[in-house]
Design an enzyme around this catalytic site. Sequence first.
Site, short mmCIF file in Angstrom:
data_model
loop_
_atom_site.label_atom_id
_atom_site.label_comp_id
_atom_site.label_asym_id
_atom_site.label_seq_id
_atom_site.Cartn_x
_atom_site.Cartn_y
_atom_site.Cartn_z
N HIS A 1 1.44 3.33 -5.80
CA HIS A 1 1.76 1.94 -5.64
C HIS A 1 0.69 1.06 -5.90
CE1 HIS A 1 4.96 -0.72 -5.28
NE2 HIS A 1 5.98 0.30 -5.28
N HIS B 1 11.56 7.42 -11.88
CA HIS B 1 12.10 6.98 -10.43
C HIS B 1 13.80 6.37 -10.77
CE1 HIS B 1 11.09 5.23 -6.23
NE2 HIS B 1 12.60 5.25 -6.52
N GLU C 1 11.18 10.66 -8.53
CA GLU C 1 10.94 10.22 -7.22
C GLU C 1 12.61 9.62 -7.04
OE1 GLU C 1 8.44 6.73 -8.08
OE2 GLU C 1 6.81 7.88 -7.93
N1 PXP Z 1 5.13 5.94 -6.10
C1 PXP Z 1 6.29 5.63 -5.48
C2 PXP Z 1 6.94 6.19 -4.70
C3 PXP Z 1 6.93 4.37 -6.10
O1 PXP Z 1 8.20 3.92 -6.07
C4 PXP Z 1 6.18 3.77 -7.60
C5 PXP Z 1 7.01 2.50 -8.29
O2 PXP Z 1 7.94 2.95 -8.79
C6 PXP Z 1 4.93 4.24 -7.76
C7 PXP Z 1 4.39 5.26 -6.96
C8 PXP Z 1 3.98 3.62 -8.70
O3 PXP Z 1 3.89 2.43 -8.53
P1 PXP Z 1 3.11 1.26 -9.67
O4 PXP Z 1 4.48 1.08 -10.58
O5 PXP Z 1 2.81 -0.04 -8.77
O6 PXP Z 1 2.25 1.88 -10.16
#
Ligand code: PXP
Length: 238
Positions: A190, A43, A70
């Site tokens: 997330h 990301h 992402e």
């Molecule tokens: N999905 C998206 C769109 C995100 O922005 C993130 C964090 O960068 C994640 C998934 C992964 O989240 P986590 O780091 O809390 O597992």
Amino acid sequence: MTRLSVNINKVATLRNARGGNNPNVLQVALDCERFGAQGITVHPRPDERHIRYQDVLDLKPILTTEFNIEGNPQDRYMNLVLQVKPHQATLVPDADNVLTSNAGWDTIEYQSYLTDIISELKKHGIRTSIFVDPVEKMIEGAAKTGTDRIELYTEPYARQFRHNPAEAVAPYVRCAQLAQQLGLGVNAGHDLDLHNLRYLKQQIPFLDEVSIGHALICDALYYGLENTIRLYRRQLEN
Ligand code: PXP
């Protein structure tokens, strides 16, 4: 099968803390794949405080599993994604200065914007996913953009899971079923972790993919990366 995509942003954050190349982000990505990750997620953010744009370019030729990038589809993201051509682009409506993603798209207000971006990405053979809150009208709006998949924003699920798992998961099940009826694939991400992941998978068995970063890398401090990836994969077994 629900695929596990490991988000390696946190590894880059650790590397960036000292300015050198330890840990080596590219090697960690390859090791995640070797240990069972079925995809790698990055990301890149405009300030490059985690993964850098150059990391993304360097990862593309060496990865052998699914590559998911992402980000907010501003010009720099789009240029990068169209150059790298990952398997999947996940569109996230991040403001530049947020700590982490904290909301899904308003797929009604941004419908024509998303439709244009998605059509551009699909022209280049890139699968698209858009990050959404578990709200039915946002799923209906997402379907109208032409996206291949949605990614359900699971932070509220993770927060409520500790108090009432059934209530926490209910809107996600409804929205995932609706997405499936509308022909969309369903990803989730997330704050998923070793406590809340299995239950989500049990309630939404047709989940296509989860992308997990923060908790997985934290768990790796205790269990090691190889064991941790195995533990996460086990949560996703039917
Ligand atoms: N999905 C998206 C769109 C995100 O922005 C993130 C964090 O960068 C994640 C998934 C992964 O989240 P986590 O780091 O809390 O597992």
